[in-house]
Design a protein around this motif. Structure first.
Motif, PDB file in Angstrom:
ATOM      1  N   UNK A  35       0.833  -1.209   0.000  1.00  0.00           N
ATOM      2  CA  UNK A  35       0.000   0.000   0.000  1.00  0.00           C
ATOM      3  C   UNK A  35       0.865   1.256   0.000  1.00  0.00           C
ATOM      4  N   UNK A  36       0.585   2.164  -0.932  1.00  0.00           N
ATOM      5  CA  UNK A  36       1.372   3.372  -1.153  1.00  0.00           C
ATOM      6  C   UNK A  36       0.432   4.576  -1.136  1.00  0.00           C
ATOM      7  N   UNK A  37       0.867   5.657  -0.489  1.00  0.00           N
ATOM      8  CA  UNK A  37       0.017   6.845  -0.382  1.00  0.00           C
ATOM      9  C   UNK A  37      -0.206   7.478  -1.747  1.00  0.00           C
ATOM     10  N   UNK A  38      -1.474   7.731  -2.049  1.00  0.00           N
ATOM     11  CA  UNK A  38      -1.864   8.427  -3.263  1.00  0.00           C
ATOM     12  C   UNK A  38      -2.276   9.862  -2.944  1.00  0.00           C
ATOM     13  N   UNK A  39      -3.078  10.048  -1.875  1.00  0.00           N
ATOM     14  CA  UNK A  39      -3.575  11.370  -1.492  1.00  0.00           C
ATOM     15  C   UNK A  39      -3.419  11.538   0.010  1.00  0.00           C
ATOM     16  N   UNK A  40      -2.841  12.663   0.420  1.00  0.00           N
ATOM     17  CA  UNK A  40      -2.687  12.980   1.841  1.00  0.00           C
ATOM     18  C   UNK A  40      -4.020  13.437   2.408  1.00  0.00           C
ATOM     19  N   UNK A  41      -4.415  12.888   3.542  1.00  0.00           N
ATOM     20  CA  UNK A  41      -5.706  13.235   4.136  1.00  0.00           C
ATOM     21  C   UNK A  41      -5.626  14.084   5.373  1.00  0.00           C
ATOM     22  N   UNK A  42      -4.480  14.660   5.671  1.00  0.00           N
ATOM     23  CA  UNK A  42      -4.278  15.382   6.929  1.00  0.00           C
ATOM     24  C   UNK A  42      -5.089  16.670   7.047  1.00  0.00           C
ATOM     25  N   UNK A  43      -5.487  17.277   5.931  1.00  0.00           N
ATOM     26  CA  UNK A  43      -6.155  18.573   5.991  1.00  0.00           C
ATOM     27  C   UNK A  43      -7.672  18.498   6.031  1.00  0.00           C
ATOM     28  N   UNK A  44      -8.253  17.333   5.999  1.00  0.00           N
ATOM     29  CA  UNK A  44      -9.704  17.186   6.014  1.00  0.00           C
ATOM     30  C   UNK A  44     -10.107  15.935   5.271  1.00  0.00           C
ATOM     31  N   UNK A  45     -11.397  15.840   4.979  1.00  0.00           N
ATOM     32  CA  UNK A  45     -11.907  14.674   4.256  1.00  0.00           C
ATOM     33  C   UNK A  45     -11.553  14.782   2.781  1.00  0.00           C
TER      34      UNK A  45
END
Length: 122
Positions: A29-39
């Motif tokens: 599993x590899x990060x595609x989109x960072x979710x730290x700023x919200x949904x």
């Protein structure tokens, strides 16, 4: 819900951002989109692959997280396939870790484009 970007004529918000992944092994599993700023709200995903393959998308860091989508790509006669997935309503994912993707092999003959926007509410 506050969104970034304007809405299209059909009421679906325009994508304010996009993520691209290609040319690296993603058999874990590899990060595609960072979710730290919200949904994360995904509006479209475009996949291409030169050989057969299964793409699995996770709400979070991977297999221990929520699997929300798997695309099974079958290469056509000339050795490549493109699959375009357009959601009629944005697919909302709320894990702060973001969106992860995994391919069923270590092949690097793929590309992924995901259009998305971030909303303030998780």
């Amino acid at each position: 819900m506050a969104i970034l970007g304007n809405s299209r004529e059909d009421g679906i918000p325009n994508s304010a951002s996009y993520a691209v992944l290609t040319g690296q092994a993603i058999n874990t599993a590899t990060k595609l989109i960072d979710g730290a700023n919200g949904a994360v709200n995904i509006t479209d995903i475009v996949l291409s692959k030169n050989t057969d393959g299964d793409f699995s998308f996770y709400n979070g860091t991977g297999e221990a997280s929520q699997l929300f989508f798997t695309a099974y790509i079958k290469a056509n006669d000339n050795g490549d396939s493109i699959e375009s997935i357009n959601f009629t309503s944005a697919l909302k994912l709320n894990n702060a870790s973001g969106v992860y993707v995994k391919l069923d092999s270590s092949n690097t003959d793929y590309s992924i484009l995901a259009n998305y926007y971030i909303s303030n509410n998780r």
